[in-house]
Design an enzyme around this catalytic site. Sequence first.
Site, PDB file in Angstrom:
ATOM      1  CG  ASP A 130      -1.787   1.140   1.428  1.00  0.00           C
ATOM      2  OD1 ASP A 130      -1.759   2.232   0.723  1.00  0.00           O
ATOM      3  OD2 ASP A 130      -2.971   0.954   2.105  1.00  0.00           O
ATOM      4  CB  VAL A 131       1.280   3.677  -2.595  1.00  0.00           C
ATOM      5  CG1 VAL A 131       0.090   4.476  -2.645  1.00  0.00           C
ATOM      6  CG2 VAL A 131       2.411   4.776  -2.923  1.00  0.00           C
ATOM      7  CE1 TYR A 140      -8.968  10.513  -8.966  1.00  0.00           C
ATOM      8  CE2 TYR A 140     -10.295  12.269 -10.331  1.00  0.00           C
ATOM      9  CZ  TYR A 140      -9.153  11.372 -10.130  1.00  0.00           C
ATOM     10  OH  TYR A 140      -8.099  11.504 -11.142  1.00  0.00           O
ATOM     11  CE  LYS A 200      -4.981  12.864  -8.832  1.00  0.00           C
ATOM     12  NZ  LYS A 200      -3.693  11.881  -8.817  1.00  0.00           N
ATOM     13  CB  THR A 203      -6.509   1.949 -17.307  1.00  0.00           C
ATOM     14  OG1 THR A 203      -7.985   2.443 -17.002  1.00  0.00           O
ATOM     15  CG2 THR A 203      -5.894   3.386 -17.764  1.00  0.00           C
TER      16      THR A 203
END
Length: 640
Positions: free
Chosen positions: A444-445, A538, A542, A574
């Site tokens: 997990d980043v 989102y 972002k 994607t």
Amino acid sequence: MTTELQRDLADIVRVSRELGGDPSLVLHGGGNTSIKTTGIDVTGAPVDLVLVKGSGWDLGTIEAPGFAPLRRDRLAELLSLAELDDVTMVNEMRQASLDAAAPTASIEALLHAYLPGKAVLHSHANAIVALTNSGLSDAEIVSVLGERVLVLPYIMPGFPLARLIADSDVSGVDAVVLRNHGLFTFADAADTALSRHRELVALADTHLGVSTWGNPGGTAPASGTVTELATLRRDVSRAAGTPMLVRQTRSARGAEFAARPGVAELTRRGTATPEHVIHTKRTPMIGRDVEAYAAEYRAYFERHAARVNPAVSPLHPAPRVVLDPELGLLVTGATTKELKIAGDIALHTLDVIDAADAIGTYGSLSEADSFDIEYWTLEQLKLAGKQAKPLGGEVAVVTGAASGIGRAIAELLLAQGAAVVGIDLNAAVTTLSDSDSWRGVTGDVSAPETIEAAVETAVREFGGVDMVVVAAGIFPPSQALAELDDEVWDRAFRVNVTAVARLFRAVHPVLALAPNGGRVVLVSTKNVAAPGPGVAAYSASKTAAAQLARVAALEWAADGIRVNQVEPDAVFDTAIWTPELLAARAANYGLSVEEYRTRNLLRTEVRSRTVAEAVVAFCERFPATTGAHLSVDGGNDRVI
Ligand code: ZN
């Protein structure tokens, strides 16, 4: 092709691969082989040929087209000359070939043509060079290897070596040992020459009491901090005048040798075999004082510069092998292939030194002889032929690298020559490429341990971090503000913002040491400038990330780090965008799939690859640009 020629060619290919597949005999392009046979020329006349290993082919993987068919009568005429310079010799060898498209033959072609026996095999067998480099006399070497061996003094390879052998008596022998260089065996069949080769090597191994060569000997601890390693890499790159990769080999054998008292004296005595100087320089650097090593290298060049054409400029003075008492054995190179070659040669050399010292005193070529090989016109031509890639010697970390835009970026960075560490939740990231320039970290980043593992990997495997690309991000399900779910909101911020802040914090110290200046690219979104209803989590997360990148651009400019943003929109090639989902979304707007895909001013489809090209452009170019935003969205009237 005659059947005799076909059979002989198949034999020498097979035996060459056996010889080349044994690293204790031949490493990375070293050694050469040949077989004598008969061919037919265009007039139908039979012609005596010697098929010689082509330059640039590796014995371990050589194929039939790797051998050059040379006319033996012409080679014999050339060998009758008193002198022949390298460039003329290569030109003549090319003209002696029955096939103009064949590779240039090994520089030992004249010697192969001259030696008796149908097949001739040449290696730099560790055991043989350890014997000769130990100071044993010729007679002592013969007493170890047997009477059918001729021992010759060191002489420059190519024409001088061929002449020396032509002037020696090789009747009654089937092997020649070249002091400080290697072994030739010859016989009426390739297999016999190979078994003779192995027999002599086994005799030498027994005398030395050595059974394995080049063994890394287990994994040493990850010693030193990432900042120490990245500092060393910056210094190496500065000395080289170009970004260089540095790998901490973690070899326990290398670490043991590096920690020995007197390691400088042990390694100052030169390479095991002449050709290694091209890959490792004559001596390794002991410790981390790159400036002192470079100064010593320049002085070495000056001492011998009169031996070369004045037009020849010195090679870069940075070390290729480093032995540091704390960091162990490290290697440097412009590519990961160079790292591998330097690492393998270094480990074999340590064993040759110890083996020779155990029965005598290790010694190698004189400094002048070694210089002649390092600055040999033919070797210099090989180096000049190498084309560097735009991001060669540089290292990138890419998040979200297993699929979609992140994957396209990682693949393009690799193609441009960078070494890349990819991070992704999906374990497929570890197998995205089988290149030695690729490492995948699963996790997990937003977890600090994932980020730490990625930075550790980048620094210990490749030397540092030059580029960071943030491509990981999540697009939560649409929700009106009135129904906003806490969980969704928190997760969007954790992955899209907090993870980026933690990554930036962790990577800054090493990024600031990037030799050409660090570069950060955030894959942002059109939504920052033009949000849509239903995507609060989102768009807000972002936008926070975009603001974070702007602050990084401000704070890090003083460190030479450029931070830019790419803002794609509607990228459908994607994994998330299945044909079903695409059809459903298009229908939602009353559009065909095609119309939906190209719903932008330019009516063009925005592909992952196009986004990757914009990201890589920020990495490769625009040295005077930071804090910039680049739209990759086909044109959007709300943004323009
Ligand atoms: Zn050789």
